[in-house]
Design an enzyme around this catalytic site. Sequence first.
Site, PDB file in Angstrom:
ATOM      1  N   PRO A 154       4.423 102.183 -30.642  1.00 12.32           N
ATOM      2  CA  PRO A 154       4.992 103.300 -29.870  1.00 12.32           C
ATOM      3  C   PRO A 154       5.963 102.682 -29.146  1.00 12.32           C
ATOM      4  O   PRO A 154       6.186 101.763 -28.444  1.00 12.32           O
ATOM      5  CB  PRO A 154       3.743 103.540 -29.087  1.00 12.32           C
ATOM      6  CG  PRO A 154       2.781 102.559 -29.137  1.00 12.32           C
ATOM      7  CD  PRO A 154       2.969 101.736 -30.483  1.00 12.32           C
ATOM      8  N   ASN A 155       6.975 103.703 -29.180  1.00  8.83           N
ATOM      9  CA  ASN A 155       8.262 103.693 -28.459  1.00  8.83           C
ATOM     10  C   ASN A 155       9.284 102.668 -28.913  1.00  8.83           C
ATOM     11  O   ASN A 155      10.183 102.793 -28.632  1.00  8.83           O
ATOM     12  CB  ASN A 155       7.942 103.441 -26.996  1.00  8.83           C
ATOM     13  CG  ASN A 155       7.103 104.495 -26.225  1.00  8.83           C
ATOM     14  OD1 ASN A 155       7.292 105.820 -26.472  1.00  8.83           O
ATOM     15  ND2 ASN A 155       5.987 103.911 -25.764  1.00  8.83           N
TER      16      ASN A 155
ATOM     17  N   ARG B 135      16.182 102.552 -24.702  1.00  4.02           N
ATOM     18  CA  ARG B 135      15.045 102.526 -23.713  1.00  4.02           C
ATOM     19  C   ARG B 135      15.153 101.037 -22.782  1.00  4.02           C
ATOM     20  O   ARG B 135      15.101 100.175 -23.858  1.00  4.02           O
ATOM     21  CB  ARG B 135      13.610 102.393 -24.485  1.00  4.02           C
ATOM     22  CG  ARG B 135      12.498 102.356 -23.350  1.00  4.02           C
ATOM     23  CD  ARG B 135      11.072 102.251 -24.121  1.00  4.02           C
ATOM     24  NE  ARG B 135       9.974 101.899 -23.373  1.00  4.02           N
ATOM     25  CZ  ARG B 135       9.141 101.041 -23.523  1.00  4.02           C
ATOM     26  NH1 ARG B 135       9.138 100.310 -24.753  1.00  4.02           N
ATOM     27  NH2 ARG B 135       8.290 100.552 -22.675  1.00  4.02           N
TER      28      ARG B 135
ATOM     29  N   TYR C 111      15.101  95.262 -23.186  1.00  2.00           N
ATOM     30  CA  TYR C 111      14.956  95.197 -24.717  1.00  2.00           C
ATOM     31  C   TYR C 111      16.306  95.122 -25.583  1.00  2.00           C
ATOM     32  O   TYR C 111      16.424  94.945 -26.649  1.00  2.00           O
ATOM     33  CB  TYR C 111      14.569  96.519 -25.434  1.00  2.00           C
ATOM     34  CG  TYR C 111      12.976  96.691 -24.649  1.00  2.00           C
ATOM     35  CD1 TYR C 111      11.934  95.817 -25.286  1.00  2.00           C
ATOM     36  CD2 TYR C 111      12.685  97.561 -23.864  1.00  2.00           C
ATOM     37  CE1 TYR C 111      10.633  95.912 -24.843  1.00  2.00           C
ATOM     38  CE2 TYR C 111      11.486  97.842 -23.318  1.00  2.00           C
ATOM     39  CZ  TYR C 111      10.387  97.065 -23.711  1.00  2.00           C
ATOM     40  OH  TYR C 111       9.320  97.087 -23.068  1.00  2.00           O
TER      41      TYR C 111
ATOM     42  N   ASN D   6       4.963  94.563 -34.035  1.00  4.03           N
ATOM     43  CA  ASN D   6       5.060  94.549 -32.530  1.00  4.03           C
ATOM     44  C   ASN D   6       4.286  95.826 -32.380  1.00  4.03           C
ATOM     45  O   ASN D   6       4.864  96.765 -32.640  1.00  4.03           O
ATOM     46  CB  ASN D   6       6.750  94.881 -32.528  1.00  4.03           C
ATOM     47  CG  ASN D   6       7.080  95.004 -30.885  1.00  4.03           C
ATOM     48  OD1 ASN D   6       6.364  95.283 -30.156  1.00  4.03           O
ATOM     49  ND2 ASN D   6       8.362  94.550 -30.845  1.00  4.03           N
TER      50      ASN D   6
ATOM     51  N   ALA E 254       3.037  98.974 -26.669  1.00  3.28           N
ATOM     52  CA  ALA E 254       1.916  98.991 -25.436  1.00  3.28           C
ATOM     53  C   ALA E 254       0.420  98.661 -26.205  1.00  3.28           C
ATOM     54  O   ALA E 254      -0.537  98.591 -25.435  1.00  3.28           O
ATOM     55  CB  ALA E 254       2.098 100.207 -24.807  1.00  3.28           C
TER      56      ALA E 254
ATOM     57  N   GLU F 101       2.347  88.155 -34.516  1.00  9.84           N
ATOM     58  CA  GLU F 101       2.484  89.296 -33.557  1.00  9.84           C
ATOM     59  C   GLU F 101       3.831  88.864 -32.561  1.00  9.84           C
ATOM     60  O   GLU F 101       4.395  87.894 -32.474  1.00  9.84           O
ATOM     61  CB  GLU F 101       1.372  88.901 -32.161  1.00  9.84           C
ATOM     62  CG  GLU F 101       1.580  89.878 -31.037  1.00  9.84           C
ATOM     63  CD  GLU F 101       0.694  89.506 -29.939  1.00  9.84           C
ATOM     64  OE1 GLU F 101       0.558  89.997 -28.784  1.00  9.84           O
ATOM     65  OE2 GLU F 101      -0.330  88.768 -30.295  1.00  9.84           O
TER      66      GLU F 101
ATOM     67  N   HIS G 120       7.089  90.012 -29.648  1.00  6.25           N
ATOM     68  CA  HIS G 120       7.360  90.830 -28.600  1.00  6.25           C
ATOM     69  C   HIS G 120       8.805  90.481 -28.303  1.00  6.25           C
ATOM     70  O   HIS G 120       9.108  89.334 -28.319  1.00  6.25           O
ATOM     71  CB  HIS G 120       6.535  90.556 -27.291  1.00  6.25           C
ATOM     72  CG  HIS G 120       5.266  90.919 -27.640  1.00  6.25           C
ATOM     73  ND1 HIS G 120       4.610  92.143 -27.576  1.00  6.25           N
ATOM     74  CD2 HIS G 120       3.957  90.152 -27.895  1.00  6.25           C
ATOM     75  CE1 HIS G 120       3.598  92.095 -27.901  1.00  6.25           C
ATOM     76  NE2 HIS G 120       2.980  91.117 -28.020  1.00  6.25           N
ATOM     77  N   ILE G 121       9.572  91.334 -28.120  1.00  5.90           N
ATOM     78  CA  ILE G 121      11.081  91.396 -28.118  1.00  5.90           C
ATOM     79  C   ILE G 121      11.278  90.473 -26.773  1.00  5.90           C
ATOM     80  O   ILE G 121      12.000  89.733 -26.454  1.00  5.90           O
ATOM     81  CB  ILE G 121      11.771  92.645 -28.109  1.00  5.90           C
ATOM     82  CG1 ILE G 121      11.748  93.294 -29.340  1.00  5.90           C
ATOM     83  CG2 ILE G 121      13.303  92.497 -27.328  1.00  5.90           C
ATOM     84  CD1 ILE G 121      12.271  94.607 -29.659  1.00  5.90           C
ATOM     85  N   SER G 122      10.582  91.055 -25.616  1.00  2.60           N
ATOM     86  CA  SER G 122      10.980  90.380 -24.184  1.00  2.60           C
ATOM     87  C   SER G 122       9.552  89.432 -24.091  1.00  2.60           C
ATOM     88  O   SER G 122       8.605  89.434 -24.805  1.00  2.60           O
ATOM     89  CB  SER G 122      10.511  91.558 -23.207  1.00  2.60           C
ATOM     90  OG  SER G 122       9.210  92.334 -22.991  1.00  2.60           O
TER      91      SER G 122
ATOM     92  N   ARG H  39       6.632  89.657 -17.209  1.00  2.00           N
ATOM     93  CA  ARG H  39       6.776  91.288 -16.821  1.00  2.00           C
ATOM     94  C   ARG H  39       5.433  91.598 -16.060  1.00  2.00           C
ATOM     95  O   ARG H  39       4.788  90.728 -15.539  1.00  2.00           O
ATOM     96  CB  ARG H  39       6.991  92.066 -18.225  1.00  2.00           C
ATOM     97  CG  ARG H  39       8.296  91.555 -18.625  1.00  2.00           C
ATOM     98  CD  ARG H  39       8.630  92.548 -19.951  1.00  2.00           C
ATOM     99  NE  ARG H  39       8.663  93.767 -19.417  1.00  2.00           N
ATOM    100  CZ  ARG H  39       8.597  94.920 -20.313  1.00  2.00           C
ATOM    101  NH1 ARG H  39       8.368  94.496 -21.692  1.00  2.00           N
ATOM    102  NH2 ARG H  39       8.723  96.050 -19.815  1.00  2.00           N
TER     103      ARG H  39
ATOM    104  N   ARG I 250       0.703  93.478 -18.759  1.00  2.95           N
ATOM    105  CA  ARG I 250       1.135  93.253 -20.110  1.00  2.95           C
ATOM    106  C   ARG I 250       0.919  91.600 -20.572  1.00  2.95           C
ATOM    107  O   ARG I 250       1.360  91.110 -21.636  1.00  2.95           O
ATOM    108  CB  ARG I 250       2.884  93.093 -20.161  1.00  2.95           C
ATOM    109  CG  ARG I 250       3.309  94.654 -20.005  1.00  2.95           C
ATOM    110  CD  ARG I 250       4.931  94.554 -20.058  1.00  2.95           C
ATOM    111  NE  ARG I 250       5.367  96.017 -19.729  1.00  2.95           N
ATOM    112  CZ  ARG I 250       5.351  96.926 -20.399  1.00  2.95           C
ATOM    113  NH1 ARG I 250       5.065  97.101 -21.555  1.00  2.95           N
ATOM    114  NH2 ARG I 250       5.822  98.148 -19.861  1.00  2.95           N
TER     115      ARG I 250
END
Length: 150
Positions: free
Chosen positions: A10-11, A18, A23, A79, A82, A103, A105-107, A112, A116
């Site tokens: 999602p997103n 965003r 990101y 990825n 959320a 798995e 994750h960009i960040s 964070r 998360r």
Amino acid sequence: MPKVIVLNGPNLNLLGQREPAVYGSTTLADVEALCRKTGERLGVEVECLQSNHEGVLIDAIHEAGRGVKAGTVLGVVFNAGAYTHTSVALHDAIKGAEVPVIEIHISNVHAREAFRHHSFISPAAAGIVVGFGVEGYVLAIEGLVRRSGK
């Protein structure tokens, strides 16, 4: 030619617009092109799918698991967005389909918000790439290919 599936949750369709401070300005189309280019370099086909719907992602994992058993799919770079922090169903799909998942994750999710920091995906994943920006997709594809011995 063996295949790697790149799933985005999602997103991630909003990449480039965003929270660019988190990101970056790279779009999902740019990420998909980067993944395909990486696949070409490594001699694997890359198939990309993005969905904001958990069930679509679960179905894609199930299908990838069938491909792994048939010898046509090496695994999934995932990825989950959320859903990483909320979805037991995705965890169960990965385990049930017996599909190797990296798995991504960009960040750096651990730098964070506290919510998360926990992943339901990680315990089912073969590996994790976190915090390298969109280049993490390259690392994840390379890792999946190396892990497969191809």
